[in-house]
Motif scaffolding. Structure first.
Motif: not given
Ligand code: HGY
Ligand code: MN
Ligand code: MN
Length: 439
Positions: A286-288, A127-130, A353-355
């Motif tokens: 929110l991202r930065n 579950n990387e996507e969330g 993106a998160g990884h």
């Molecule tokens: O939310 C993200 O950045 C990644 O797709 N989980």
């Protein structure tokens, strides 16, 4: 070894075969975490790795580790991996490219019968996507100890189904302890998911930083009432209040450089066209890249929620469910060295993106390899990266991992040597003892 290259066609075929699992009519993938389709993808990955003599283990949150033995299996291994779960309207490359670039590295080492100094590990993170369960990077975050295992296994999807039950049902609720892999470095290949590499015409992105992320569940509670009999000034309209917050989130991003704000999920109750909504639940993302700016954005969002609640006579509950602090990748220079050795054009970049590598950086020297994607589109069925772009990323991964394996062996060899040198002065340790110690 310098001339070793992966097999571009075989990598592409693997991507297209994996892309058939959960394929959508528009050419994308819908393969949600811990679903039957996720099981099929996981099973295929495990089969491919076992065909290359890997041993496979599953940990307590379903992360998969396929291990290829090296010359000295007591040394920390070099790891790579990404994710196989997708967004509901995902593409064939987000996450999957990183997993299959690893499989292609494995196949290249296997067919050339190369014995690497250390073991190599190929992983798939849960579950990387969330998307189905929150937060994102759930498997890797739990592996490194950022999240509590029991809490995460108890997370439910919108149908109230538990992650732990789903992992058990698909046969991936393992018993291996979290964080127990003996790794000395970790690298993740991933499509950029943005337009920069394409615009700058660079083949490889050397990822220096993963930006910060804050996720929220926001609930607006008003009063359901008849749309035809309730005067506008007497309403407690949860939808109007939610829409005001959504608009204010967009406005607040204009105040800060590189600020991003998104509302992607919304649930309306009772969701009937002639009843003024009583409750609206929605997400905020929110991202930065700057932690301080992200903190200021967080405070601004909380102030917006208070303001709207007061002005529109509704209740607003803003639940901050996840904070990912910006992370610097401390093995990016390994990626750069391999990229330059291979002669690919490249640039430094940060991850929007998160990884999973973002959490692995907590434990070991970690780097990421980005490849361009068409028009910078991702989390979209039209997501595309060419065979050549994928091959470049996989070649950089191959040589980054090989160099890291050599370095770990030398480091440990040196430590052993220095230890042995110390011993030689004292008690004449023989070379045989050194080999014994190394093996
Ligand atoms: O939310 C993200 O950045 C990644 O797709 N989980
Ligand atoms: Mn991804
Ligand atoms: Mn994604």
């Amino acid at each position: 070894m310098q001339n070793l290259r992966i097999n571009e066609q075989r990598l592409w075929e693997a991507l297209m075969t994996m892309g058939e699992i959960g394929a959508t009519a528009k050419g994308g993938c819908n393969r949600l975490a811990a679903s039957d389709l996720d099981k099929q993808a996981r099973d295929l990955f495990v089969a491919w790795c076992k065909a290359c003599d890997c041993t496979v283990e599953i940990d307590k949150i379903g992360n998969i580790f396929a291990r290829r033995a090296g010359q000295n299996n007591h040394l920390p291994a070099v790891g790579t991996g990404s994710h196989l779960d997708t967004q509901p309207t995902g593409g064939k490359f987000d996450g999957v490219f990183g997993v299959l670039a690893g499989v292609e590295v494995l196949r290249t080492l296997h067919e050339n019968q190369i014995q690497t100094p250390t073991a190599m590990e190929f992983s798939v993170w849960t579950n990387e996507e969330g998307s189905r369960f929150q937060p994102a990077m759930q498997g890797s975050g739990t592996y490194v100890g950022r999240f509590d295992l029991a809490t995460e296994l108890n997370k439910t999807d919108t149908n109230g189904i538990r992650l732990g039950d789903e992992l058990k049902r698909i046969g991936y609720l393992g018993d291996m302890e979290l964080g127990s892999r003996h790794m000395g470095a970790f690298f993740e290949a991933h499509i950029e998911q943005g337009p920069i590499l394409e615009d700058e015409q660079k083949a490889i992105g050397i990822v220096r930083l993963g930006q910060g992320i804050r996720w929220y569940n926001i609930e607006v509670i008003g009063r359901p009432s008849h749309s035809g009999t309730t005067p506008m000034h007497l309403r407690q309209d949860a939808m109007l209040a939610a829409a005001s917050i959504v608009k204010e989130i967009n406005n607040l991003t204009q105040d800060y450089e590189n600020a991003l704000g998104t509302v992607g999920y919304m649930d309306v109750w009772p969701n009937s066209r002639n009843t003024i909504p009583g409750k609206v639940s929605f997400s905020a993302d929110l991202r930065n890249p700057d932690a301080k700016v992200l903190e200021t954005m967080h405070q601004a969002l909380e102030a917006i929620c208070h303001k709207v609640a007061k002005e529109q006579d509704v209740q607003v509950i803003c639940d901050h469910i996840w904070y990912f602090e910006p992370v610097e990748f401390n093995a990016s220079d390994d990626v750069k060295a391999a990229t330059e050795q291979l002669g690919y054009s490249h640039m430094d970049i940060y991850a929007g993106a998160g990884h999973d590598a973002c959490y692995m950086a907590d434990l070991v020297p970690t780097g990421m390899i980005f490849t361009p994607c068409l028009n910078g589109i991702s989390h979209n069925e039209a997501e595309y990266s060419s065979p050549q772009e994928c091959a470049a990323g996989a070649n950089v991964l191959l040589h980054t991992m090989l160099a890291a394996s050599e370095r770990i062996a030398q480091q440990h060899g040196t430590e052993h040597l220095s230890a042995t040198t110390e011993k030689t002065k004292a008690d004449q340790v023989s070379a045989g003892t050194l080999n014994e110690a190394l093996n």
